[in-house]
Enzyme design. Structure first.
Site, PDB file in Angstrom:
ATOM      1  CG  LEU A  54      -1.460  -1.123   1.128  1.00  0.00           C
ATOM      2  CD1 LEU A  54      -2.171  -0.830   2.468  1.00  0.00           C
ATOM      3  CD2 LEU A  54      -2.823  -1.333  -0.281  1.00  0.00           C
ATOM      4  N   GLY A  55       1.658   0.929   0.681  1.00  0.00           N
ATOM      5  CA  GLY A  55       2.705   2.460   0.409  1.00  0.00           C
ATOM      6  C   GLY A  55       3.839   1.965   1.343  1.00  0.00           C
ATOM      7  CD  GLU A  56       8.903   1.644   0.760  1.00  0.00           C
ATOM      8  OE1 GLU A  56       9.669   2.134   0.584  1.00  0.00           O
ATOM      9  OE2 GLU A  56       8.966   0.171  -0.458  1.00  0.00           O
ATOM     10  CG  PHE A  59       7.015   3.586  10.837  1.00  0.00           C
ATOM     11  CD1 PHE A  59       7.108   1.420  11.196  1.00  0.00           C
ATOM     12  CD2 PHE A  59       5.741   3.509   9.508  1.00  0.00           C
ATOM     13  CE1 PHE A  59       5.501   1.457  10.906  1.00  0.00           C
ATOM     14  CE2 PHE A  59       4.525   2.824  10.025  1.00  0.00           C
ATOM     15  CZ  PHE A  59       4.666   1.302  10.002  1.00  0.00           C
ATOM     16  N   GLY A  60       8.036   2.436   7.885  1.00  0.00           N
ATOM     17  CA  GLY A  60       8.308   1.212   6.985  1.00  0.00           C
ATOM     18  C   GLY A  60       6.892   1.607   6.214  1.00  0.00           C
ATOM     19  CE  LYS A  77       2.180   1.084  12.214  1.00  0.00           C
ATOM     20  NZ  LYS A  77       1.749   2.998  12.192  1.00  0.00           N
ATOM     21  CG  ASP A 178       0.517  14.008  13.965  1.00  0.00           C
ATOM     22  OD1 ASP A 178       0.136  14.941  12.814  1.00  0.00           O
ATOM     23  OD2 ASP A 178       1.094  12.637  12.888  1.00  0.00           O
TER      24      ASP A 178
END
Lengths: 580, 296
Positions: A54-56, A59-60, A77, A178
């Site tokens: 899905l993505g980067e 943090f990973g 994740k 956040d």
């Protein structure tokens, strides 16, 4: 026990082990007579079938997967082990601990932590993943989708869910720190969940009470938190004893964003952010923000131009109760800013049109991110790194000046800010910035700030992709070193990065990055994730991030509008040019 | 962590009925002794690191949880010292006062040279071990740190990342106030009662009955108050006041016996081993097992 002990050939049954007493580490007592390990520990990643990346994030990496047991979609994740000297990352440990404690329909649930062991590698370096339910969209991505236009009942529905989640969080004495659209995940059942607890921390002061706003805090917290565009004025002015009201400001920003279809306060530096806030809700006075003049100020600036409250004007298309709620949420005085439990009772939610029920909301086009990526023959664009938080990094005041917003490890789910679920082209635009610095028409220019609804949107796949690297690899490299370094600065290592570039080291990241701003006029907010003051004594966060930087940096450019870290120096210099 | 949730995950029956150490041939008796020694070691290290008792108690519970159940750690595989150090390090990390690996390992290096009985006393100059003897060289430190971090990861995986431990100490004080036996200003008796209550809670950490793993913090707090009040001679309400705190009579009875007998058991343990040094390393434990076999 753990795999380290499973090596060695002596699968001696229990009892004979004593023979080998001189070499205890070789014994395999942990095997049951049937040869199965006695120790189970975390589930193995083999219980999940990985569907796609899905993505980067910072943090990973984030993957979409299907649980073989329940057949449900989840997001995995990856927890990168950056701090070898520190052991398991403290932010990850905190986030896991918090998420395990929280159980609420509007808070993203951590289902479990699973382990992946790669045989060829030294088996002590297992890779860990956090497993959460798969959510189809994030609010930020949804708002960028031109096909999606929120109705008022829908906005009310999301707002109510957001407030309920936050009320629970605050009653549990946790600060999220956040709040932003990209951290609000939404699925096709219309359920909204608050995600990314990488910057969250326990709140040591009394939980909010009805009618009393956020109350008063008695201890100091770090001000290096909250993504800039969502950062409340008291944090910009460096109030250390802040309260749960910091999260409520973010709710106000998200609320306004839902009307406008884009972030309402897109400051390109901390000072600019403060000025934009004061231009919208009026400049601070002892009346509307008692004690403001005693605060350290924003980047050393303590005087601001007198401005009246322009909220009514800016949101004149909305009803009076919407503006009234917005006004309560965007109050300069953090003591009087409405808290979540009171906001839920605001007349806005009881007036017609009434809030929709989550199940009645329209389903949105599912993520086409992956398809687009395939189309382009590219790997998943990394979600913009949440430049995030660093709870626990060195005491570096520098972030204040807009340099590298620290990213935090765990922010990641949407790692890149939400893009993952339903890209709605988010990846794309960002990527375009990258290569499209010169070629692609500025995507965001079309947005007319005054208009509402999503801006005209150019889907990723429709854009000029020349210049993209052919391979299924990273997005195109910018001239010079990857911008990654800059973006990555997000984390605590930001300071490092900055120094590098200042020092004239061949780290062109910043410069390469900047043009993207120019081309798009988009300022992405930097997330300044702060470090927790209590952790300042150690330097974690400054270490060992280079690797990721290398790998993910270039993609950072692909980040959505609200994430990049800040590169204040250049940005400020050029900013005026592209500012509207 | 100050959260509204006041409960802990508890062990299951399966986890209580067997343990990894027992599967490796350790007798229950020796297992209890080793656990006692490990808790003692953890407490001592926490005190030397000047950690608050709340943090130390959490680390002790993590330590104890790790060795519990047939899928947990075994004293014959996972050295007590390593698990104790990693528990303390990991819990301190998520507390307000994280410790560096160096400080933790220094303390354990020092403790490995001292007898449990003199651990927490400030040693006189003559008794003080030669600093050279417990100095961790860079090489030794790096090796020890690797072990520390590996063990930390192992504990986290073994416990499924459940790092939450609610300790009953603050609850007990709240309960005492609720019961109206902590007047302001405090009297010598009320001070003694509060102190004794906390002492019982701390003693409970050493219990071979794994009280912190089998009972919720509220029950532990109530039982400690009950025992302490009996000892100090403070009158508590005649009615079944523990019901107010969600503790039933049967559970209270069990815990009162458990806490009450802990002291006796601790004294017995201390007498059992020369200078209170029960076997802790894998080698020592194996020697002790062989000795036990010969005796039979």
């Amino acid at each position: 026990m753990a795999s380290p002990m499973l090596n060695g050939s002596s699968h001696s049954p229990i009892g004979t082990a004593l023979v080998h007493k001189n070499q205890p580490s070789k014994r395999s007592l942990e095997l049951l007579p049937n040869g199965q390990p006695r120790f189970h520990g975390c589930s193995s990643i083999k219980r999940y079938n990985i569907v796609s990346k899905l993505g980067e994030g910072t943090f990973g990496e984030v993957y979409k997967a299907v649980s073989l047991k329940t057949n449900r979609a989840v997001a995995l994740k990856k927890i990168l082990m950056h701090h070898e000297k520190e052991g398991f990352p403290i932010t990850a440990l905190r986030e896991i601990k918090l998420l395990k404690l929280l159980s609420h329909p509007n808070i993203l649930k951590l289902e479990e932590v699973v382990v992946e062991r790669k045989k060829e590698e030294n088996n002590r370096r297992a890779i860990l993943y956090m497993v959460t339910p798969y959510m189809d969209h994030d609010l930020s991505g949804l708002l960028e989708n031109p096909a999606v236009r929120f109705s008022e009942p829908q906005i009310k529905c999301y707002m109510l869910q957001l407030l309920q989640g936050l009320q629970f969080l605050h009653a549990s004495k946790i600060l999220h720190r956040d709040m932003k659209a990209a951290n609000l995940l939404i699925n096709n059942e219309g359920v909204l969940q608050i995600a990314d607890f990488g910057l969250a921390r326990p709140y040591d002061d009394p939980a909010p009470e009805p009618g009393k706003g956020g109350g008063e805090a008695t201890r100091d917290y770090t001000t290096m938190v909250v993504t800039r565009w969502y950062r409340p004025p008291e944090l910009l002015l460096h109030l250390r004893r802040y309260t749960t009201a910091v999260d409520m400001w973010g709710v106000g920003c998200v609320f306004g964003e839902m009307f406008k279809g884009r972030p309402i306060l897109m400051g390109n530096s901390d000072l600019d952010q403060a000025q934009k806030i004061f231009a919208l809700v009026g400049s601070p006075t002892e009346d509307n923000m008692p004690g403001w003049s005693l605060l350290p100020g924003c980047d050393g600036v303590t005087t601001f131009e007198q401005k009246p409250n322009a909220l009514h004007q800016a949101f004149r298309e909305q009803g009076s109760s919407a503006i009234s709620l917005l006004n309560e949420l965007l109050k300069l005085d953090w003591r009087k800013r409405i808290n979540a439990m009171d906001a839920i009772k605001h007349p806005y939610f009881t007036q017609v049109p009434l809030p929709a029920k989550p199940g009645d909301l329209p389903r949105f086009e599912d993520s086409h991110e992956l398809d687009r990526r395939k189309f382009r023959g590219q790997k998943a664009a990394p979600p913009p790194a949440p430049a995030g938080g660093t709870v626990g990094m060195g005491p570096n005041g520098d972030f204040t000046h807009g340099v590298g917003p620290p990213n935090h490890h765990l922010s990641g789910y949407r790692g890149g800010n939400g893009n993952y679920p339903n890209g709605q082209g988010q990846y794309g635009p960002r990527r375009d910035h990258y290569d499209g610095r010169q070629q692609v028409p500025p995507v965001y220019d079309h947005r007319n700030p005054a208009s509402h609804g999503p801006p005209p949107h150019r889907p990723t796949w429709a854009r000029d992709v020349n210049g993209l690297p052919p391979g299924p690899g990273l997005p195109p490299r910018p001239p010079g070193p990857p911008p990654s370094a800059v973006t990555w600065g997000g984390q605590g290592r930001a300071p490092l990065v900055r120094e590098d570039s200042r020092g004239g080291q061949p780290n062109g990241a910043r410069d390469t990055y900047i043009p993207s701003y120019a081309a798009n006029r988009e300022n992405r907010d930097r997330v300044y994730r702060g470090r927790d003051c209590e952790q300042r004594n150690d330097d974690r966060g400054d270490r060992g991030r280079y690797d990721d930087r290398r790998e993910q940096g270039p993609r950072e450019l692909g980040r959505r509008r609200s994430r990049s870290p800040d590169i204040p120096r250049d940005r400020d210099r050029n900013r005026e040019t592209y500012r509207r | 962590m100050d959260l509204t949730s006041l409960s802990n995950p508890l062990v299951t029956l399966d986890q209580l009925s067997s343990s990894s150490s027992q599967l490796d041939g350790l007798s229950t008796e020796l297992e209890n002794s080793i656990r006692f020694g490990g808790v003692q070691l953890t407490e001592a290290a926490g005190v030397l690191l000047r950690l608050p008792q709340e943090v130390i108690a959490q680390a002790v519970v993590i330590f104890t949880r790790f060795y519990t159940g047939p899928e947990g750690g075994s004293f014959l595989i996972n050295p007590v010292k390593d698990v104790s150090a990693a528990s303390l390090y990991m819990i301190a990390k998520i507390s307000a006062i994280p410790q560096t690996p160096r400080s933790v390992l220094n303390v354990y290096a020092y403790l490995s040279l001292t007898a449990p009985k003199s651990r927490m006393d400030a040693p006189s100059d003559r008794q003080r071990p030669d600093p050279e003897s417990h100095y961790l060289t860079t090489g030794a430190y790096l090796a020890a740190r690797t072990t520390l971090l590996q063990t930390e990861a192992m504990i986290l995986r073994a416990l499924s990342f459940i790092t939450k431990v609610v300790v009953p100490h603050h609850l007990a004080l709240t309960f005492l106030q609720t019961l109206g036996v902590l007047p302001s200003p405090p009297t010598s008796k009320s001070r003694a009662l509060a102190g004794r209550t906390i002492s019982h809670l701390n003693t409970g950490l050493f219990s071979p009955q794994l009280l912190y793993l089998t009972h919720q913090p509220t029950a532990l707090a109530v039982a400690a108050i009950y025992v302490a009040a009996k000892e100090i001679g403070v009158n508590l309400p005649c009615s079944e006041w523990w019901e107010v705190f969600d503790v039933d009579r049967e559970e209270l009875g069990f815990l009162v016996v458990g806490l009450g007998s802990s002291r006796l058991w601790a004294e017995q343990e201390s007498r059992k081993w020369v200078e209170g040094k029960c076997p802790l390393t894998v080698e020592e434990i194996m020697l002790e097992m062989e000795r036990g076999r010969e005796v039979q």
